[in-house]
Design an enzyme around this catalytic site. Structure first.
Site, PDB file in Angstrom:
ATOM      1  N   ASP A 157       0.858  -1.187   0.000  1.00 35.01           N
ATOM      2  CA  ASP A 157       0.000   0.000   0.000  1.00 35.01           C
ATOM      3  C   ASP A 157       0.889   1.230   0.000  1.00 35.01           C
ATOM      4  O   ASP A 157       2.007   1.205   0.526  1.00 35.01           O
ATOM      5  CB  ASP A 157      -0.922   0.022   1.225  1.00 35.01           C
ATOM      6  CG  ASP A 157      -2.130   0.939   1.011  1.00 35.01           C
ATOM      7  OD1 ASP A 157      -3.239   0.419   0.750  1.00 35.01           O
ATOM      8  OD2 ASP A 157      -1.970   2.182   1.098  1.00 35.01           O
ATOM      9  N   ASP A 200      -7.364  -4.681  -5.073  1.00 32.79           N
ATOM     10  CA  ASP A 200      -8.525  -3.930  -4.559  1.00 32.79           C
ATOM     11  C   ASP A 200      -8.191  -2.438  -4.556  1.00 32.79           C
ATOM     12  O   ASP A 200      -8.028  -1.816  -3.502  1.00 32.79           O
ATOM     13  CB  ASP A 200      -8.880  -4.411  -3.143  1.00 32.79           C
ATOM     14  CG  ASP A 200     -10.094  -3.681  -2.586  1.00 32.79           C
ATOM     15  OD1 ASP A 200     -10.895  -3.155  -3.382  1.00 32.79           O
ATOM     16  OD2 ASP A 200     -10.236  -3.641  -1.348  1.00 32.79           O
ATOM     17  N   CYS A 215     -14.306  -0.422  -7.176  1.00 30.27           N
ATOM     18  CA  CYS A 215     -15.320   0.275  -6.369  1.00 30.27           C
ATOM     19  C   CYS A 215     -15.729   1.579  -7.038  1.00 30.27           C
ATOM     20  O   CYS A 215     -16.247   2.480  -6.390  1.00 30.27           O
ATOM     21  CB  CYS A 215     -14.841   0.480  -4.938  1.00 30.27           C
ATOM     22  SG  CYS A 215     -13.336   1.426  -4.815  1.00 30.27           S
TER      23      CYS A 215
END
Ligand code: SAH
Length: 404
Positions: free
Chosen positions: A258, A308, A348
């Site tokens: 990340d 994701d 998303c």
């Protein structure tokens, strides 16, 4: 006999009531014949057909494309404390599907999906984190806070009205506000029996990506299957998928990537919290695209890859660009996946549909001449219900597949 309930009227153009009658909750400004007069943004209105029939009741904002969001289709239902309590009660009833010994963090109110447009409420153990995104919901704020506290019996409520989208509604972007009780810096929660610490004050969204609960649970079987021990979790945030994967066995090695240093630090803590040794896993603060490029060049291979990413497209105008980015990401993900490995890929972005995501996947696979078997597809989970006639509010799409 009680008097009929009346609010100022907003009249529709002829034949524009159909979608509302089928349960849709939005009226676009272009559908209005006669906008209501003398109403503050967020004021309550009765929507009437061109022939003057009552259609629905909601709140109005002259500043936004969605001029009216519907709260009820029942002419006899007033919008008051009792109304809010009924909607919240119904939302609570649905969440009884969760066994609290296993899962005590979930979305309690999912805006349109729970008949309360402009409102998101997430429950973290004994604390509610609330996000109000429209002027209409904002005007109900005092009633809403009382109704939430009374119906749930929680100990505290934090308002996180920090979304930039509030500006479109003419609302201020606020610092977090404690509206009731005391809110600690971190809340310990359980999700499918896995432990996490949530920062309701500064964590992304309301602190945790609870919309991935069912995908995290589904991942467990793939991390244990066919000797799949090398797991790569891209865009790991605080390590939700990583912890689940690591818990599948001592030989499993999880790489979490990340760009946010605090998120990676929290991921490390989550390993320790769940009895896992962070020293046996890899935690990388890096841009995922850069990381994947260098992993590919270095010939690294994983058995399971999770992608994701944050929403690449927030509006229609950025959709084409976003699809390119999803394609590139999925290609890179497949290139570090061993033949026969499992890919979990998510989007998303509200404006990217399931068909778009599948299209991107097939293009990526075609480019690499690798066959893909679709295994499972998901949306957000039971605590993020989708109003059947408003599929456009389903933002999350996730697909598990095997890449040959
Ligand atoms: N999978 C996570 C949620 C991911 S949210 C979970 O289950 O909790 C998206 C994450 O992507 C955020 O943590 C954000 O910090 C990170 N991010 C955004 N852009 C990135 C980039 N280019 N490279 C790496 N991480 C990125």
């Amino acid at each position: 006999m009680s008097l009929p309930i009346r609010y100022p009227t907003a009249s529709l153009k002829p034949h524009r009531e159909e979608s509302l009658l089928s349960g849709h909750l939005w009226v676009f400004s272009g559908a209005l014949q006669q906008p209501p007069h003398w109403i503050e943004p967020g004021g309550l209105v009765d929507v009437k057909s061109a022939t003057g029939q009552f259609v629905a009741r909601g709140y109005y904002n002259p500043q936004t494309d969605i001029a009216i969001r519907i709260l009820t289709h029942n002419a006899d239902e007033a919008i008051d404390a009792a109304f809010l309590r009924r909607r919240i009660h119904s939302a609570i009833e649905l969440r009884q599907v969760f066994d609290l010994r296993q899962t005590n963090c979930y979305r309690l109110v999912h805006a349109e999906g729970d008949g309360l447009p402009g409102l998101v409420v997430d429950r973290y153990a004994d604390i509610l984190v609330v996000q109000i995104s429209t002027a209409g919901m904002e005007s109900l704020r005092p009633l809403l806070i009382d109704a939430l506290m009374e119906e749930t019996g929680v100990s505290a409520l934090l308002l996180r009205n920090d979304s930039q989208s509030r500006r479109r509604e003419g609302l201020a972007v606020e610092e977090p506000i404690v509206a009731a009780g005391e809110v600690p810096p971190q809340v310990a929660v359980r999700e499918n029996g896995v432990q996490f610490l949530v920062d309701p004050w500064q964590g992304q969204k309301t602190g945790f990506f609870i919309d991935q609960r069912d995908k995290r649970e589904a991942l467990r079987k793939y991390a244990g299957y066919a000797g799949n021990r090398r797991i790569l979790n891209c865009f790991s945030y605080t390590g939700g998928f990583s912890v689940y994967a690591a818990l599948t066995g001592k030989e499993t090695v999880v790489t979490s990537v990340d760009i946010s240093a605090p998120a990676i630090e929290a991921a490390r803590q989550h390993f320790t919290l769940n009895g896992l040794d962070p020293g046996s896993h890899r935690f990388l603060i890096a841009d995922v695209f850069d990381y994947l490029e260098s992993a590919r060049r270095g010939g690294e291979q994983f058995d399971v890859v999770v992608l994701d990413p944050p929403a690449f497209a927030k509006t229609q105008s950025t959709r084409t660009q976003a699809l390119k980015a999803y394609r590139r990401l999925n290609m890179l993900g497949m290139q570090v996946l061993r033949p026969g490995g499992i890919l979990l890929t998510c989007s998303c972005s509200g404006v990217v549909g399931m068909d778009d995501l599948l299209g991107v996947l097939s293009q990526a696979a075609h480019g690499l001449r690798r066959p893909v078997q679709l295994l499972e597809s998901y949306t957000h989970g039971v605590d993020h219900p989708i109003n059947l006639v408003m599929p456009e509010t389903a933002y999350l799409k996730a697909v598990f597949c095997r890449v040959g």
